[in-house]
Design a protein around this motif. Structure first.
Motif, PDB file in Angstrom:
ATOM      1  N   ALA A 227      29.176  -0.826 -22.473  1.00  0.00           N
ATOM      2  CA  ALA A 227      27.509  -0.153 -21.676  1.00  0.00           C
ATOM      3  C   ALA A 227      27.514  -0.564 -20.447  1.00  0.00           C
ATOM      4  O   ALA A 227      27.230  -1.790 -19.834  1.00  0.00           O
ATOM      5  CB  ALA A 227      26.314  -0.159 -22.368  1.00  0.00           C
ATOM      6  N   GLY A 228      27.588   0.510 -19.703  1.00  0.00           N
ATOM      7  CA  GLY A 228      26.908  -0.237 -18.097  1.00  0.00           C
ATOM      8  C   GLY A 228      28.556  -0.118 -17.249  1.00  0.00           C
ATOM      9  O   GLY A 228      28.808  -0.249 -16.087  1.00  0.00           O
ATOM     10  N   ASP A 229      29.981  -0.595 -18.092  1.00  0.00           N
ATOM     11  CA  ASP A 229      30.863   0.030 -17.100  1.00  0.00           C
ATOM     12  C   ASP A 229      31.427   1.129 -16.234  1.00  0.00           C
ATOM     13  O   ASP A 229      30.847   2.349 -16.923  1.00  0.00           O
ATOM     14  CB  ASP A 229      31.923  -1.080 -18.177  1.00  0.00           C
ATOM     15  CG  ASP A 229      32.148  -2.440 -18.256  1.00  0.00           C
ATOM     16  OD1 ASP A 229      31.439  -3.272 -17.552  1.00  0.00           O
ATOM     17  OD2 ASP A 229      33.364  -2.659 -18.765  1.00  0.00           O
ATOM     18  N   LEU A 230      32.171   1.146 -15.004  1.00  0.00           N
ATOM     19  CA  LEU A 230      32.429   2.238 -14.460  1.00  0.00           C
ATOM     20  C   LEU A 230      34.025   1.952 -14.091  1.00  0.00           C
ATOM     21  O   LEU A 230      34.889   1.173 -14.891  1.00  0.00           O
ATOM     22  CB  LEU A 230      32.252   2.138 -13.337  1.00  0.00           C
ATOM     23  CG  LEU A 230      30.262   1.717 -13.249  1.00  0.00           C
ATOM     24  CD1 LEU A 230      30.118   1.061 -11.317  1.00  0.00           C
ATOM     25  CD2 LEU A 230      29.802   2.538 -13.620  1.00  0.00           C
ATOM     26  N   ALA A 231      33.764   3.854 -14.652  1.00  0.00           N
ATOM     27  CA  ALA A 231      35.653   4.264 -14.394  1.00  0.00           C
ATOM     28  C   ALA A 231      36.393   2.867 -13.229  1.00  0.00           C
ATOM     29  O   ALA A 231      37.908   1.919 -13.237  1.00  0.00           O
ATOM     30  CB  ALA A 231      35.993   5.088 -14.838  1.00  0.00           C
ATOM     31  N   GLN A 232      35.543   3.195 -12.391  1.00  0.00           N
ATOM     32  CA  GLN A 232      36.767   2.791 -10.971  1.00  0.00           C
ATOM     33  C   GLN A 232      35.395   2.531 -10.167  1.00  0.00           C
ATOM     34  O   GLN A 232      34.384   2.541  -9.240  1.00  0.00           O
ATOM     35  CB  GLN A 232      37.603   3.920  -9.952  1.00  0.00           C
ATOM     36  CG  GLN A 232      38.195   4.711 -11.120  1.00  0.00           C
ATOM     37  CD  GLN A 232      38.930   5.901 -10.462  1.00  0.00           C
ATOM     38  OE1 GLN A 232      38.094   6.493 -10.083  1.00  0.00           O
ATOM     39  NE2 GLN A 232      40.443   5.857 -10.168  1.00  0.00           N
ATOM     40  N   ALA A 233      35.472   1.189  -9.214  1.00  0.00           N
ATOM     41  CA  ALA A 233      35.283   0.889  -8.029  1.00  0.00           C
ATOM     42  C   ALA A 233      36.077  -0.203  -6.867  1.00  0.00           C
ATOM     43  O   ALA A 233      36.600  -1.093  -7.533  1.00  0.00           O
ATOM     44  CB  ALA A 233      34.370  -0.270  -8.708  1.00  0.00           C
ATOM     45  N   TRP A 234      36.005   0.282  -5.726  1.00  0.00           N
ATOM     46  CA  TRP A 234      36.659   0.037  -4.951  1.00  0.00           C
ATOM     47  C   TRP A 234      35.896   0.118  -3.043  1.00  0.00           C
ATOM     48  O   TRP A 234      34.727   0.761  -2.934  1.00  0.00           O
ATOM     49  CB  TRP A 234      37.703   0.323  -4.648  1.00  0.00           C
ATOM     50  CG  TRP A 234      38.642   1.528  -3.968  1.00  0.00           C
ATOM     51  CD1 TRP A 234      38.085   2.445  -3.119  1.00  0.00           C
ATOM     52  CD2 TRP A 234      37.760   3.195  -4.040  1.00  0.00           C
ATOM     53  NE1 TRP A 234      38.807   2.721  -2.739  1.00  0.00           N
ATOM     54  CE2 TRP A 234      38.660   3.656  -3.741  1.00  0.00           C
ATOM     55  CE3 TRP A 234      38.138   3.322  -6.275  1.00  0.00           C
ATOM     56  CZ2 TRP A 234      38.610   5.259  -4.234  1.00  0.00           C
ATOM     57  CZ3 TRP A 234      38.125   4.653  -7.100  1.00  0.00           C
ATOM     58  CH2 TRP A 234      38.752   5.597  -5.936  1.00  0.00           C
ATOM     59  N   ALA A 235      36.205  -0.584  -2.129  1.00  0.00           N
ATOM     60  CA  ALA A 235      35.355  -0.874  -1.619  1.00  0.00           C
ATOM     61  C   ALA A 235      36.286  -0.273  -0.184  1.00  0.00           C
ATOM     62  O   ALA A 235      37.044   0.172  -0.153  1.00  0.00           O
ATOM     63  CB  ALA A 235      34.864  -1.876  -0.249  1.00  0.00           C
ATOM     64  N   ASP A 236      34.921   0.695   0.463  1.00  0.00           N
ATOM     65  CA  ASP A 236      35.564   0.825   1.841  1.00  0.00           C
ATOM     66  C   ASP A 236      34.743   0.030   2.279  1.00  0.00           C
ATOM     67  O   ASP A 236      34.065  -1.334   3.170  1.00  0.00           O
ATOM     68  CB  ASP A 236      34.060   1.607   2.438  1.00  0.00           C
ATOM     69  CG  ASP A 236      34.280   2.437   3.897  1.00  0.00           C
ATOM     70  OD1 ASP A 236      34.785   1.750   4.387  1.00  0.00           O
ATOM     71  OD2 ASP A 236      34.761   4.091   4.021  1.00  0.00           O
ATOM     72  N   THR A 237      36.397  -0.128   3.175  1.00  0.00           N
ATOM     73  CA  THR A 237      36.094  -1.810   4.502  1.00  0.00           C
ATOM     74  C   THR A 237      36.259  -1.772   6.571  1.00  0.00           C
ATOM     75  O   THR A 237      36.493  -2.765   6.550  1.00  0.00           O
ATOM     76  CB  THR A 237      37.174  -2.716   4.017  1.00  0.00           C
ATOM     77  OG1 THR A 237      38.595  -1.803   3.928  1.00  0.00           O
ATOM     78  CG2 THR A 237      37.272  -3.397   2.377  1.00  0.00           C
ATOM     79  N   THR A 238      36.092   0.001   6.320  1.00  0.00           N
ATOM     80  CA  THR A 238      36.253   0.038   7.628  1.00  0.00           C
ATOM     81  C   THR A 238      35.435  -0.595   8.504  1.00  0.00           C
ATOM     82  O   THR A 238      35.496  -1.507   9.519  1.00  0.00           O
ATOM     83  CB  THR A 238      36.150   1.382   7.761  1.00  0.00           C
ATOM     84  OG1 THR A 238      36.688   2.787   7.011  1.00  0.00           O
ATOM     85  CG2 THR A 238      36.297   2.137   9.318  1.00  0.00           C
ATOM     86  N   ARG A 239      34.310  -1.095   8.104  1.00  0.00           N
ATOM     87  CA  ARG A 239      32.901  -1.900   8.863  1.00  0.00           C
ATOM     88  C   ARG A 239      33.399  -3.227   9.457  1.00  0.00           C
ATOM     89  O   ARG A 239      33.277  -3.852  10.504  1.00  0.00           O
ATOM     90  CB  ARG A 239      32.165  -1.586   8.080  1.00  0.00           C
ATOM     91  CG  ARG A 239      30.819  -2.080   9.228  1.00  0.00           C
ATOM     92  CD  ARG A 239      29.221  -2.677   8.623  1.00  0.00           C
ATOM     93  NE  ARG A 239      28.310  -1.258   8.133  1.00  0.00           N
ATOM     94  CZ  ARG A 239      27.240  -0.575   8.061  1.00  0.00           C
ATOM     95  NH1 ARG A 239      26.593  -1.652   6.983  1.00  0.00           N
ATOM     96  NH2 ARG A 239      26.930   0.451   7.855  1.00  0.00           N
ATOM     97  N   ALA A 240      33.601  -3.856   8.374  1.00  0.00           N
ATOM     98  CA  ALA A 240      34.369  -4.917   7.979  1.00  0.00           C
ATOM     99  C   ALA A 240      35.256  -5.452   9.424  1.00  0.00           C
ATOM    100  O   ALA A 240      35.887  -6.062  10.125  1.00  0.00           O
ATOM    101  CB  ALA A 240      34.798  -6.009   7.234  1.00  0.00           C
TER     102      ALA A 240
END
Length: 338
Positions: A293-306
């Motif tokens: 429960a609560g797990d997402l299918a996908q998660a990744w960063a937008d790293t443009t700012r860094a």
């Protein structure tokens, strides 16, 4: 710069200490050793060729912390100390809220007393919760984590933002990192969790070394390339270098600013297992189990700012992460207890 690192003997703290020392900073480590080892401090010195100052104490002990500030006179603080297991936080929310908030309050009061206003704060991608879609951007919307651990990060980010807005002397970097894995290429320092690992990569490593029987894959029916969940894994050394870049940014007035530290790429559970199999040269058993429960299918960063503002970008790929993690595990089958 003289930098005090809370939780400095821990997984991310120890790697950051090495990066700081290699960049010429003076380093003061503070750690209670509740979930870390003094051996890590010795190995930091071995890798960097320079010895950090070390103080064993709980950051919540304000009197002891103040004595360290008086003795060491740091210019800046990197704050890692805190409880960090998502599942444990769901089972023990009061402990997590109390520990993570109280330790940060004690640190902030001590910094104020001693006139130290430069802070790099260890936040997390968990602050994005389910209200946003990948890739996650720093200004993508309201922060609301789905577990007490993440909520402590959301709360502390808000508190730190309020402090910085109220007092222009403060310079605060909020670093939201994704899924740190890997180890220093020397194999001398790495992730050494107490008990059964809460995170996937050290769990895979312990299966590969024979300490655990098999990897549990929670869900293989997600709308992803191979059906397993996809996450943004970042090499811990890249992450450490991101902290050094954020510290350098504090030389100019920024107030308070958040940056994602990730690779901007998602790797599936099966792909991560395969990378570890290539690293260790053996098959790693796994069993597909129901989704959590609560797990997402996908998660990744937008790293443009860094990349734009810090001049930082992760450079190590998933194969390097697996190779370095396996080198650490194979050279230290029982972690720092070997």
């Amino acid at each position: 710069m003289r930098v005090l690192v809370t939780g400095g003997a821990g997984y991310i703290g120890s790697h950051t200490a090495v990066s700081l020392l290699e960049r010429g900073h003076d380093v003061v480590l503070v750690d209670s050793l509740d979930n870390s080892s003094r051996t890590a401090v010795e190995r930091i010195t071995q890798i960097a060729g320079r010895q950090p100052s070390f103080h064993e104490l709980d950051v919540r002990d304000e009197a002891a912390l103040s004595a360290v500030f008086l003795e060491e006179r740091p210019d800046a603080v990197i704050h890692f100390a805190g409880l960090k297991a998502v599942g444990e936080s769901v089972a023990e929310p009061l402990r997590y809220y109390s520990h993570n908030l109280d330790s940060t309050f004690a640190l902030l009061r001590t910094m104020t007393t001693h006139g130290v206003h430069n802070l790099v704060f260890s936040s997390s991608a968990t602050v994005y919760g389910e209200g946003q879609e990948a890739p996650y951007a720093e200004d993508g919307g309201l922060l609301h984590a789905t577990n007490p651990y993440g909520q402590t990060k959301v709360m502390l980010e808000r508190i730190l933002s309020d402090i910085a807005h109220a007092d222009p002397r403060w310079n605060i970097a909020l670093l939201r990192y994704f899924n740190p894995i890997g180890a220093h290429e020397s194999g001398l320092i790495g992730e050494d969790p107490n008990g059964i690992p809460n995170n996937l990569a050290p769990y895979i490593s312990q299966v590969a070394i024979g300490r655990l029987p098999q990897v549990g894959v929670f869900g293989a029916d997600y709308p992803t390339a191979d059906g397993t969940g996809e996450r943004d894994y970042i090499h811990v050394v890249d992450l450490a270098e991101g902290h050094v870049a954020a510290l350098d940014k504090l030389r100019e007035p920024i107030g308070v600013r958040a940056w994602n530290l990730g690779t901007g790429r998602a790797t599936s559970v099966f792909a991560l297992i395969q990378a570890f199999e290539a690293a260790c040269g053996k098959s790693i058993p796994y069993e597909v189990q129901p989704r959590r429960a609560g797990d997402l299918a996908q998660a990744w960063a937008d790293t443009t700012r860094a990349e734009t503002e810090l001049g930082w970008r992760a450079s190590r790929d998933i194969d390097a992460m697996a190779r370095d993690a396996w080198r650490w595990q194979s050279q230290n089958p029982h972690g720092y207890a070997d």
